[in-house]
Design an enzyme around this catalytic site. Structure first.
Site, PDB file in Angstrom:
ATOM      1  N   ARG A  53       0.839  -1.205   0.000  1.00  0.00           N
ATOM      2  CA  ARG A  53       0.000   0.000   0.000  1.00  0.00           C
ATOM      3  C   ARG A  53       0.869   1.248   0.000  1.00  0.00           C
ATOM      4  O   ARG A  53       0.469   2.289   0.520  1.00  0.00           O
ATOM      5  CB  ARG A  53      -0.924  -0.009   1.208  1.00  0.00           C
ATOM      6  N   ASP A  59      -6.412  -3.896   0.674  1.00  0.00           N
ATOM      7  CA  ASP A  59      -7.048  -2.953  -0.241  1.00  0.00           C
ATOM      8  C   ASP A  59      -6.126  -1.806  -0.628  1.00  0.00           C
ATOM      9  O   ASP A  59      -6.522  -0.905  -1.367  1.00  0.00           O
ATOM     10  CB  ASP A  59      -8.340  -2.392   0.368  1.00  0.00           C
ATOM     11  N   ARG A  85       5.929  10.141   3.397  1.00  0.00           N
ATOM     12  CA  ARG A  85       7.046   9.928   4.307  1.00  0.00           C
ATOM     13  C   ARG A  85       8.349   9.838   3.526  1.00  0.00           C
ATOM     14  O   ARG A  85       8.357   9.514   2.335  1.00  0.00           O
ATOM     15  CB  ARG A  85       6.818   8.685   5.166  1.00  0.00           C
ATOM     16  N   ARG A 102      15.272  -2.796   3.342  1.00  0.00           N
ATOM     17  CA  ARG A 102      15.249  -3.416   4.646  1.00  0.00           C
ATOM     18  C   ARG A 102      15.812  -4.819   4.555  1.00  0.00           C
ATOM     19  O   ARG A 102      16.125  -5.298   3.463  1.00  0.00           O
ATOM     20  CB  ARG A 102      13.842  -3.390   5.223  1.00  0.00           C
ATOM     21  N   ASP A 144      11.120  -7.594   7.754  1.00  0.00           N
ATOM     22  CA  ASP A 144      10.706  -6.664   6.705  1.00  0.00           C
ATOM     23  C   ASP A 144      10.481  -5.260   7.246  1.00  0.00           C
ATOM     24  O   ASP A 144      10.279  -4.323   6.463  1.00  0.00           O
ATOM     25  CB  ASP A 144       9.438  -7.164   6.006  1.00  0.00           C
ATOM     26  N   ASP A 204       8.298   2.037   9.373  1.00  0.00           N
ATOM     27  CA  ASP A 204       7.065   1.253   9.411  1.00  0.00           C
ATOM     28  C   ASP A 204       6.393   1.298  10.784  1.00  0.00           C
ATOM     29  O   ASP A 204       6.245   0.292  11.475  1.00  0.00           O
ATOM     30  CB  ASP A 204       7.333  -0.190   8.988  1.00  0.00           C
TER      31      ASP A 204
END
Length: 579
Positions: free
Chosen positions: A165, A197, A255, A262, A332, A342
């Site tokens: 996403r 989604d 961001r 990673r 991750d 994250d």
């Protein structure tokens, strides 16, 4: 019209200038996906004496480039945007999906806008900027990308994951020569969306925007947040995975990070046997982000691993120094540049508790705050396993030795940070015991982590000697009820006497500079979220302002109760991975 030979990495830039995708040779890989480029209708400031192009009130001369990424690696040849298993590439070209409803700009970081992106803060008032940060338009030269990676989640290999996403919308190099990768989070489906989604909801986006900026001002390596927008698009979420599906509002955070690579970026290539591509990616990362490592050094991968081990230990020790629990320390979610990325079900603990688990989805407490250092070791071991096919026997042995030194590196850094939190100068052999003793008292009394250290920074030595704890020092009053508190105070005061050339005023000044008075507690974030759900963003703005100066006493923060005992309802707060 004759076909133009042009690197397809800049195909959309050329197309935006009036050349159709079908006129390119080779054809534009984004055939059928190109959208109109961002309207550039703002003029840059004049170039008079002392004036420069940065600080522009519009996006007129401001641009992004994806060339450094798309020209360095093979790109997913499939252009259709559907969920699939992807191989032999690092990125897929995929455009953000604009919201269908009206979009509202909730907040921006003035520091990021002006000092990182070289724009004037007034740019936030332009329609161009709103379309850009909400995924409605792309900048000239940008080829939006979704990154392919894998990872170990809660200890097990999860296979292909990737940006499900998020869209990396370009790289910007600012006037300081800093290279920043810009990413929209919550901007729609990608080939890596799995069953999702592609959206993010307002509550999690508010938390990420506020916390990434708060961590920056706490001095902890982190991604940054430039903007937060919200729409009226309906997003359905089962927040606590209990069958209670609710309608929420979609939001997007713009961001930034020096890199979004990673541990999982390398793991997926190792697991798929794509070693040539893995070597290519490693060389790129080293060249771009590890300037102290020579790209032609035969031991460069060993040096790279050694650096990541050291910096990861440093990062987790920094987390611990402010009572921060990431919540989902999967491979991750661990940056190869050792920055915090994250933000999901994170939490700053209130009462000191090594078993604090901010994520209600973490049933076994794998990512409790007291286990973060161990999880760091697990993740680094998975990184080493991914690197081993590229290492010779000697390098493998040395890399294993490097990993064995992780614990000592973490322990040393942890001690340094907590020694500073207590205002101790020099190195005393009993410091570790003094620190551990205090933490045990705090655990027994469930003393507030942030305010215990802050109040130790503000209380005078004379007050401590007399065990006279002022009423406003509520955290120390809680701690003072422990039967061994006076014993610890005696040890502490004796240790302070060993601070050569020190005074009580200097000690307090030193300690208040490293012990924050304000952190983004869950109840504060939740209060802001609840108001935001009602289109009241006042507390988002207040927290954003307060958390820029976490070490300074602020009247507005005191009035809001941000340094007081957390309210009783905060004990029932829950945060999950659902966002």
């Amino acid at each position: 019209m004759p076909r133009l030979r042009v690197p397809w990495a800049v195909a959309c830039f050329v197309w935006a200038c009036g050349v159709g995708c079908g006129d390119l040779d080779p054809p534009c890989p984004s055939w059928g996906l190109c959208r109109a480029p961002l309207a550039l209708n703002a003029s840059p400031p004049g170039q008079g004496c002392g004036e420069t192009w940065w600080g522009a009130a519009g996006l007129g001369l401001w641009g992004l480039s994806s060339a450094s990424l798309v020209d360095s690696f093979p790109i997913d040849p499939i252009q259709e945007n559907y969920v699939r298993n992807v191989r032999n590439c690092i990125f897929s070209v995929v455009y953000p999906t604009p919201f269908k409803s009206k979009v509202l700009l909730v907040a921006v970081s003035e520091d990021v806008i002006e000092n990182t992106l070289d724009l004037h803060i007034s740019v936030q008032g332009t329609s161009d900027f709103l379309q850009f940060v909400s995924g409605g338009k792309v900048i000239l030269g940008s080829v939006p990308l979704a990154h392919r990676y894998g990872g170990h989640q809660f200890g097990s290999w999860a296979g292909q994951l990737g940006d499900g996403r998020a869209h990396l919308i370009g790289v910007y190099t600012n006037r300081h020569g800093e290279r920043w990768e810009l990413q929209l989070k919550g901007s729609g489906k990608t080939p890596y969306s799995r069953n999702g989604d592609g959206r993010a909801v307002l509550r999690s986006s508010v938390r990420e925007f506020l916390c990434s900026e708060a961590m920056h001002y706490l001095g902890i390596p982190t991604s940054r947040a430039a903007s937060l927008v919200v729409s009226d698009d309906e997003v359905w979420r089962d927040q606590f995975y209990n069958g209670n599906i609710k309608k929420e509002r979609g939001a997007i955070v713009l961001r930034l990070a020096k890199s979004w690579f990673r541990i999982g970026s390398l793991e997926i290539l190792a697991h798929s046997g794509e070693l040539d591509l893995q070597r290519r990616l490693l060389d790129f990362i080293i060249q771009e982000h590890f300037p102290l490592i020579a790209v032609n050094d035969s031991d460069r991968y060993l040096e790279f691993f050694s650096t990541v081990v050291s910096e990861t230990a440093n990062l987790i020790a920094l987390w611990m120094s402010v009572g921060f629990a990431h919540g989902v320390c999967n491979t991750d979610n661990f940056s190869l540049l050792s920055i915090t990325i994250d933000y999901g079900p994170f939490g700053f603990m209130d009462s000191y508790d090594p078993n604090f688990v901010p994520n209600t989805s973490d049933d076994e407490g794998r990512y409790k705050i007291g286990n973060q250092a161990n999880v760091g070791l697990f993740n680094l071991n998975k990184l080493l396993q991914a690197l081993k096919p590229l290492l010779d026997p000697r390098q493998k042995q040395l890399a294993s030795q490097v990993l064995e030194g992780y614990g000592q590196r973490y322990y040393t850094r942890f001690t340094e940070l907590f020694r500073a939190k207590l205002g101790l100068l020099g190195d005393d052999e009993d410091d570790n015991y003094l620190i551990a003793f205090l933490l045990k008292l705090m655990e027994d009394r469930r003393a507030d982590f942030t305010m215990t250290f802050r109040e130790l920074s503000e209380i005078t030595e004379d007050q401590l000697k007399e065990l006279h704890i002022p009423e406003e020092f509520w955290a120390l009053q809680d701690l003072g009820k422990h039967k061994l508190f006076s014993e610890w105070v005696s040890m502490y005061l004796l240790r302070l006497e060993h601070n050569k050339g020190d005074t009580d005023i200097k000690r307090r000044k030193r300690m208040t500079a490293v012990n924050p008075r304000y952190v983004l507690r869950n109840w504060m974030a939740e209060s802001a979220v609840q108001k935001a759900n009602l289109n009241d963003f006042s507390e988002v703005h207040l927290l954003q302002q307060i958390l820029q100066h976490p070490f300074r006493r602020q009247e507005a923060a005191e009035k809001a109760g941000y340094s007081l005992r957390p309210p009783a309802w905060a004990k029932d707060l829950k945060v999950s991975c659902s966002s």
